[in-house]
Each structure stands twice: as C-alpha cells, then as structure tokens.
Design a protein around this motif. Sequence first.
Motif, PDB file in Angstrom:
ATOM      1  N   ARG A 109       0.875  -1.105  -0.078  1.00 39.94           N
ATOM      2  CA  ARG A 109      -0.054  -0.122  -0.006  1.00 39.94           C
ATOM      3  C   ARG A 109       0.721   1.164  -0.060  1.00 39.94           C
ATOM      4  O   ARG A 109       2.022   1.205   0.543  1.00 39.94           O
ATOM      5  N   SER A 110       0.305   2.159  -0.517  1.00 40.53           N
ATOM      6  CA  SER A 110       1.094   3.515  -0.833  1.00 40.53           C
ATOM      7  C   SER A 110       1.045   4.130   0.745  1.00 40.53           C
ATOM      8  O   SER A 110       0.255   3.808   1.423  1.00 40.53           O
ATOM      9  N   PRO A 111       1.962   5.054   0.998  1.00 42.83           N
ATOM     10  CA  PRO A 111       2.072   5.883   2.136  1.00 42.83           C
ATOM     11  C   PRO A 111       0.731   6.383   2.705  1.00 42.83           C
ATOM     12  O   PRO A 111       0.603   6.319   3.852  1.00 42.83           O
ATOM     13  N   ASP A 112       0.156   6.916   1.727  1.00 46.59           N
ATOM     14  CA  ASP A 112      -1.378   7.435   2.149  1.00 46.59           C
ATOM     15  C   ASP A 112      -2.359   6.625   2.143  1.00 46.59           C
ATOM     16  O   ASP A 112      -3.649   6.909   2.495  1.00 46.59           O
ATOM     17  N   ALA A 113      -1.972   5.247   1.771  1.00 46.81           N
ATOM     18  CA  ALA A 113      -3.002   4.283   1.854  1.00 46.81           C
ATOM     19  C   ALA A 113      -4.173   4.222   0.656  1.00 46.81           C
ATOM     20  O   ALA A 113      -5.037   3.561   0.665  1.00 46.81           O
ATOM     21  N   LEU A 114      -3.956   5.037  -0.183  1.00 45.56           N
ATOM     22  CA  LEU A 114      -5.126   5.251  -1.322  1.00 45.56           C
ATOM     23  C   LEU A 114      -4.833   3.963  -2.233  1.00 45.56           C
ATOM     24  O   LEU A 114      -5.757   3.822  -3.246  1.00 45.56           O
ATOM     25  N   VAL A 115      -3.744   3.564  -2.471  1.00 46.81           N
ATOM     26  CA  VAL A 115      -3.282   2.771  -3.736  1.00 46.81           C
ATOM     27  C   VAL A 115      -2.938   1.265  -3.065  1.00 46.81           C
ATOM     28  O   VAL A 115      -2.041   1.269  -2.163  1.00 46.81           O
ATOM     29  N   SER A 116      -3.389   0.169  -3.570  1.00 46.97           N
ATOM     30  CA  SER A 116      -3.122  -1.002  -3.187  1.00 46.97           C
ATOM     31  C   SER A 116      -2.609  -1.751  -4.388  1.00 46.97           C
ATOM     32  O   SER A 116      -3.043  -1.727  -5.472  1.00 46.97           O
ATOM     33  N   VAL A 117      -1.515  -2.645  -4.147  1.00 50.24           N
ATOM     34  CA  VAL A 117      -0.739  -3.238  -5.321  1.00 50.24           C
ATOM     35  C   VAL A 117      -0.894  -4.741  -4.902  1.00 50.24           C
ATOM     36  O   VAL A 117      -0.496  -4.926  -3.640  1.00 50.24           O
ATOM     37  N   GLU A 118      -1.796  -5.598  -5.548  1.00 50.69           N
ATOM     38  CA  GLU A 118      -1.845  -7.125  -5.059  1.00 50.69           C
ATOM     39  C   GLU A 118      -1.390  -8.115  -6.047  1.00 50.69           C
ATOM     40  O   GLU A 118      -1.461  -7.948  -7.380  1.00 50.69           O
ATOM     41  N   HIS A 119      -0.984  -9.243  -5.868  1.00 52.57           N
ATOM     42  CA  HIS A 119      -0.517 -10.253  -6.779  1.00 52.57           C
ATOM     43  C   HIS A 119      -0.837 -11.634  -5.945  1.00 52.57           C
ATOM     44  O   HIS A 119      -0.397 -12.044  -4.823  1.00 52.57           O
ATOM     45  N   ARG A 120      -2.051 -12.026  -6.467  1.00 56.97           N
ATOM     46  CA  ARG A 120      -2.730 -13.356  -5.926  1.00 56.97           C
ATOM     47  C   ARG A 120      -3.023 -14.189  -7.080  1.00 56.97           C
ATOM     48  O   ARG A 120      -2.938 -13.799  -8.166  1.00 56.97           O
ATOM     49  N   ARG A 121      -3.364 -15.477  -6.546  1.00 52.23           N
ATOM     50  CA  ARG A 121      -3.956 -16.528  -7.478  1.00 52.23           C
ATOM     51  C   ARG A 121      -5.053 -16.305  -7.825  1.00 52.23           C
ATOM     52  O   ARG A 121      -6.021 -15.707  -7.272  1.00 52.23           O
ATOM     53  N   ILE A 122      -5.495 -16.378  -9.225  1.00 49.45           N
ATOM     54  CA  ILE A 122      -6.891 -16.310 -10.124  1.00 49.45           C
ATOM     55  C   ILE A 122      -7.615 -17.397  -9.493  1.00 49.45           C
ATOM     56  O   ILE A 122      -7.261 -18.666  -9.411  1.00 49.45           O
ATOM     57  N   THR A 123      -8.522 -17.204  -9.013  1.00 46.28           N
ATOM     58  CA  THR A 123      -9.628 -18.381  -8.365  1.00 46.28           C
ATOM     59  C   THR A 123     -10.855 -18.617  -9.138  1.00 46.28           C
ATOM     60  O   THR A 123     -11.618 -19.361  -8.613  1.00 46.28           O
ATOM     61  N   GLU A 124     -11.103 -17.756 -10.047  1.00 43.74           N
ATOM     62  CA  GLU A 124     -12.593 -17.636 -10.732  1.00 43.74           C
ATOM     63  C   GLU A 124     -12.298 -18.574 -12.085  1.00 43.74           C
ATOM     64  O   GLU A 124     -12.479 -18.017 -13.062  1.00 43.74           O
ATOM     65  N   GLY A 125     -12.194 -19.937 -11.971  1.00 39.83           N
ATOM     66  CA  GLY A 125     -12.229 -20.537 -13.252  1.00 39.83           C
ATOM     67  C   GLY A 125     -10.817 -20.648 -13.970  1.00 39.83           C
ATOM     68  O   GLY A 125     -10.800 -21.041 -15.092  1.00 39.83           O
ATOM     69  N   TYR A 126      -9.725 -19.873 -13.597  1.00 39.89           N
ATOM     70  CA  TYR A 126      -8.555 -20.008 -14.344  1.00 39.89           C
ATOM     71  C   TYR A 126      -7.317 -20.508 -13.308  1.00 39.89           C
ATOM     72  O   TYR A 126      -7.543 -20.290 -12.248  1.00 39.89           O
ATOM     73  N   GLU A 127      -6.574 -20.872 -13.903  1.00 38.71           N
ATOM     74  CA  GLU A 127      -5.242 -21.224 -13.518  1.00 38.71           C
ATOM     75  C   GLU A 127      -4.103 -20.018 -13.533  1.00 38.71           C
ATOM     76  O   GLU A 127      -3.989 -19.612 -14.771  1.00 38.71           O
ATOM     77  N   GLY A 128      -3.268 -19.662 -12.582  1.00 42.34           N
ATOM     78  CA  GLY A 128      -2.352 -18.948 -12.540  1.00 42.34           C
ATOM     79  C   GLY A 128      -2.530 -17.768 -11.508  1.00 42.34           C
ATOM     80  O   GLY A 128      -3.231 -17.804 -10.590  1.00 42.34           O
ATOM     81  N   ARG A 129      -1.795 -16.699 -11.738  1.00 42.03           N
ATOM     82  CA  ARG A 129      -1.921 -15.700 -10.670  1.00 42.03           C
ATOM     83  C   ARG A 129      -1.812 -14.256 -11.651  1.00 42.03           C
ATOM     84  O   ARG A 129      -1.875 -14.206 -12.780  1.00 42.03           O
ATOM     85  N   ALA A 130      -2.517 -13.399 -10.767  1.00 36.25           N
ATOM     86  CA  ALA A 130      -2.757 -11.935 -11.401  1.00 36.25           C
ATOM     87  C   ALA A 130      -2.262 -10.913 -10.512  1.00 36.25           C
ATOM     88  O   ALA A 130      -2.163 -10.799  -9.289  1.00 36.25           O
TER      89      ALA A 130
END
Length: 272
Positions: A143-164
């Motif tokens: 998260r950015s210092p002001d907490a306005l931006v989030s950057v996530e890297h997670r597994r795709i769970t909706e019918g697809y294999e891989g990460r996003a």
Amino acid sequence: MLSRQQLDVFADDHTGILDDIAPRYLAGPGDARHITHALAAAGWKVRSDPLAPVVDLVSPDLRYRLRHEPQTMAGGAVWRLRSNDPHEHWYAQFTAIPAEILAGLTDQLVLPRPAKEPPCVWDLLADADWSHTTSHGDGAEARSPDALVSVEHRRITEGYEGRAWRIEVRPRPDEGPVIWTAWIAYEPPPHLISALASALADPAPLQRTWTQNRTHYSARRTESRVTSEAHVAAHRARIETVRARVRAARRANPPASTTPSPAPPPSLRQAR
C-alpha cells in the motif's frame, strides 16, 4: 510512422499554464499520445480507423497489441494490452490510469528484455515507503504511504489457473468509488511489472492543463514551474530517445535474413 504534423498538433494542444498534480496516481488519464506517439516512433502499426476515437496498435513483430478506447463507459477498460508471443501468454487491462504511469510498462515493450534480473517489486515499493504484507503464502499486497493505492499479486480463483496483479486506487483508504484499476494476468515478464511499479511509486508530480479536467478533486494542484514549451520539448525529446534506442537495439540484434538463397547454376540444377 509518427509525422511532424502529429507532433505539431500535440504542441498546440499543450499550450497554456500547466499545473503540477500530486500524488501522480490522482492526476487523471492525461494525454494518451504520451504512449501512442512513443510506440509509433518505435515502428508500431495502427490497425484502427484513423477517423475513429479507438486506437489499435500492433508491434512490428506482431507479439503485442495495444487498444485504447477513450469513450468507454465509466469504470470500463480504457486500455487493453495483450501478448501474442507463443512463449509468453499474458493479458492486461486498465481503466483511467494516468498515461505516464502506464508508459512505464509500454516503454519496455519496444526494447529487448534486459539481461539483468529486475528489482523485486516489493523491494522497489518498500524503498518508496510503501507498506508490504503477505497473506497465508497465497498472495501479497503493498500500500502507498497515504493508503490510497493497493498493489496485489494473488492466485486467480475464478475458473482460471495462474496468478494476477491488481492495482486499485481510491479517494480514501478502503473507501469511496474506485478511481482506476489495473489487472494483469498470467505472469508477464518481471521487468514489465517492475517498470510499472516504479512509475506508479515515483513521487514526482505529473503536469496537466486546465483542459485535462479529469484530475481527481482530492489531488494537490499547484502551478507548475514547467512551461508548456518545456513540456512539449520533453515530449519531442522522449520520442527521439525512443527512436534512438530502438535503432541501437536493432543494430545490436539484427533480424534474421529472409532473403531467399540464390538459385544454383543450371548445370547443378540438372545434375542427378
């Protein structure tokens, strides 16, 4: 091919007083030509109707396709980017992301992949004072210092294999409507994500004219010391830099010859 007339029109559109907008991720989409002019200078071809608002660009080697749809409905994908490389399947879409931030990624598409391993995204963001957490080994978030931006890297769970990868910007921490999002699936090359994260976390403000009125109301807006003439000159210099880097890369890695081999002399063709 980018023409002098196109650059002159860009200059005409950027006359007047500029404002500095901070933080940069609240600056609004800006001018798409920051991206499309650079790609055209690198030899990308326009596949769309030049009289339509949609811009469709394809790289010279046909590996990448970028589509810009400025008239999309609020919250819809404004930019769509796809890799057609058989060894590199990934896809990305962005809503109203500032063009200068997205250019961090697209600029890398015109150059050979760097030989050195890119910096870790989480280390890069930590150096910019972003927070970082890991959740159960299945994903990570910063998260950015002001907490306005989030950057996530997670597994795709909706019918697809891989990460996003997912980037989300809001006007208040965890509150309010989403200002813009980025979604990048199926593991693009790490140097692309690093370049995008670097452009996102850069503390330098972005410049906007009063006609570029999609800057978020909560952004800090002050009159810039950058003149419109300097802004246009920087754009032209950016284009020339892209051209020079692409030419240098082509000299260092010339394409394989497609010239057919000369036919053998008649006596050899008739030999048994």
